[in-house]
Design a protein around this motif. Structure first.
Motif, short mmCIF file in Angstrom:
data_model
loop_
_atom_site.label_atom_id
_atom_site.label_comp_id
_atom_site.label_asym_id
_atom_site.label_seq_id
_atom_site.Cartn_x
_atom_site.Cartn_y
_atom_site.Cartn_z
N SER A 189 0.83 -1.18 0.00
CA SER A 189 0.00 0.00 0.00
C SER A 189 0.88 1.25 0.00
N ARG A 190 0.26 2.40 0.07
CA ARG A 190 0.99 3.67 0.04
C ARG A 190 1.47 4.09 1.43
N ASP A 191 0.81 3.58 2.47
CA ASP A 191 1.03 4.04 3.84
C ASP A 191 1.79 3.02 4.67
N ASN A 192 2.82 3.48 5.37
CA ASN A 192 3.58 2.62 6.26
C ASN A 192 4.10 3.46 7.43
N PHE A 193 3.91 2.97 8.64
CA PHE A 193 4.26 3.74 9.83
C PHE A 193 5.74 4.10 9.88
N LEU A 194 6.61 3.13 9.65
CA LEU A 194 8.05 3.39 9.73
C LEU A 194 8.48 4.42 8.69
N ASN A 195 7.94 4.30 7.50
CA ASN A 195 8.25 5.28 6.46
C ASN A 195 7.74 6.67 6.86
N ALA A 196 6.58 6.72 7.48
CA ALA A 196 5.98 8.00 7.88
C ALA A 196 6.82 8.73 8.91
N ILE A 197 7.57 8.00 9.74
CA ILE A 197 8.40 8.65 10.75
C ILE A 197 9.87 8.74 10.31
N GLY A 198 10.09 8.52 9.00
CA GLY A 198 11.42 8.71 8.44
C GLY A 198 12.37 7.56 8.61
N MET A 199 11.86 6.36 8.88
CA MET A 199 12.70 5.18 9.04
C MET A 199 12.49 4.21 7.88
N LYS A 200 13.48 3.37 7.64
CA LYS A 200 13.35 2.33 6.62
C LYS A 200 12.51 1.19 7.18
N CYS A 201 11.58 0.71 6.38
CA CYS A 201 10.73 -0.41 6.79
C CYS A 201 11.54 -1.70 6.79
N TYR A 202 11.66 -2.33 7.94
CA TYR A 202 12.43 -3.56 8.07
C TYR A 202 11.86 -4.66 7.17
N PHE A 203 10.54 -4.73 7.07
CA PHE A 203 9.89 -5.81 6.33
C PHE A 203 10.00 -5.63 4.82
N ASN A 204 9.98 -4.38 4.34
CA ASN A 204 10.07 -4.08 2.91
C ASN A 204 11.03 -2.90 2.70
N PRO A 205 12.33 -3.12 2.88
CA PRO A 205 13.30 -2.02 2.88
C PRO A 205 13.51 -1.34 1.53
N THR A 206 13.12 -1.97 0.43
CA THR A 206 13.39 -1.39 -0.89
C THR A 206 12.18 -0.69 -1.50
N ILE A 207 11.06 -0.70 -0.81
CA ILE A 207 9.84 -0.13 -1.38
C ILE A 207 9.93 1.40 -1.46
N GLU A 208 9.55 1.92 -2.62
CA GLU A 208 9.42 3.36 -2.81
C GLU A 208 7.93 3.68 -2.62
N TRP A 209 7.56 4.03 -1.42
CA TRP A 209 6.16 4.10 -1.02
C TRP A 209 5.35 5.09 -1.84
N HIS A 210 5.98 6.17 -2.30
CA HIS A 210 5.24 7.19 -3.05
C HIS A 210 4.78 6.69 -4.42
N LYS A 211 5.32 5.55 -4.84
CA LYS A 211 4.93 4.98 -6.13
C LYS A 211 3.77 3.99 -6.00
N HIS A 212 3.20 3.90 -4.81
CA HIS A 212 2.16 2.92 -4.56
C HIS A 212 0.83 3.59 -4.23
N GLN A 213 -0.23 2.79 -4.30
CA GLN A 213 -1.56 3.28 -3.95
C GLN A 213 -2.24 2.30 -3.00
N ARG A 214 -3.22 2.77 -2.27
CA ARG A 214 -3.96 1.94 -1.33
C ARG A 214 -4.85 0.95 -2.09
N PRO A 215 -5.15 -0.19 -1.50
CA PRO A 215 -6.03 -1.16 -2.17
C PRO A 215 -7.41 -0.58 -2.46
N GLU A 216 -7.92 0.25 -1.53
CA GLU A 216 -9.23 0.85 -1.74
C GLU A 216 -9.25 1.74 -2.98
N THR A 217 -8.11 2.37 -3.26
CA THR A 217 -8.01 3.23 -4.44
C THR A 217 -8.14 2.40 -5.71
#
Length: 246
Positions: free
Chosen positions: A168-196
């Motif tokens: 999805s587009r939203d991730n807590f760790l990314n939102a607070i400026g940290m790399k997501c441990y589970f998906n460290p290579t994701i470029e979150w701004h290139k994604h959209q929510r499932p509802e979208t």
């Protein structure tokens, strides 16, 4: 014979480092394809890489599977060769095909084919990355995706199933400026929510949306019960799956 081929599929997938281990792979496949019957079905695997999910569909009885992986369009290199090697080691007679084409190019050139199952595993956001980034801001970007899936809809059989899995587009760790441990290579701004995505697909005619949230494979069924919701996913890997029907 089918049981032997299925066992070989798991062994080969692990030996070729296409997944970490057999229990995790089995758990993941059961999650992605929950309730899906492949027997005598036609399948289109979009952005299928080296064909892991393509081969699984064939092992489970699909009568035709086409895997699209446009190596020349920025995907991982060497996928075609890995696909050929896997097919040679598993079963050369499988009714499967690997094509270096984008989804847009493929649906634009086929005429009489129709598909019972269309799978986009970690690929929907990358069909047109620039359009996906500005999907909610620019009407032209929205229409780009609408045209893509209108074409897909026209190439699916009545009652056909669309399966989409991605971050999805939203991730807590990314939102607070940290790399997501589970998906460290994701470029979150290139994604959209499932509802979208579901909202767009409803406009085209797809129906019966069912959205689920992924959990770490190693946590198994208990993890699915405790963490298989949007809030826990937001705190961890932010990965979803949804299905819709034509």
């Amino acid at each position: 014979m089918l049981k032997t081929v299925k066992s070989n599929f798991f062994d080969l997938a692990i030996d070729r480092k296409m997944y970490s281990n057999k229990p995790n792979l089995a758990f993941r496949l059961n999650y992605i394809f929950e309730g899906v019957n492949f027997v005598n079905k036609t399948v289109l695997d979009v952005g299928g890489g080296a064909g892991l999910l393509t081969f699984y569909a064939a092992v489970k009885g699909a009568k035709k599977v086409v895997c699209l992986e446009p190596e020349f369009d920025g995907s991982n290199s060497g996928m075609i060769e890995k696909f050929k090697e896997f097919k040679s080691a598993l079963a050369t007679s499988f009714p499967i095909e690997h094509l270096p084409l984008t989804l847009q190019d493929y649906v634009g050139q086929i005429k009489d084919e129709s598909y019972d199952i269309v799978l986009l595993h970690n690929s929907i956001n990358h069909l047109d990355e620039e359009a996906c980034i500005s999907f909610l801001e620019k009407e032209s970007s929205y229409n780009t995706y609408k045209e893509i899936f209108t074409a897909v809809y026209s190439k699916m059989s009545k009652g056909g199933k669309l399966i989409v899995a991605d971050c999805s587009r939203d991730n807590f760790l990314n939102a607070i400026g940290m790399k997501c441990y589970f998906n460290p290579t994701i470029e979150w701004h290139k994604h959209q929510r499932p509802e979208t995505w579901v909202s767009l697909l409803k406009e085209i005619g797809f129906r019966k949306p069912v959205i689920k949230w992924s959990t770490p494979n190693k946590l198994g069924k208990p993890g699915r019960v405790l963490m298989g919701n949007s809030f826990m996913s937001y705190l961890t890997q932010s990965h979803f799956k949804f299905t819709m029907e034509k």
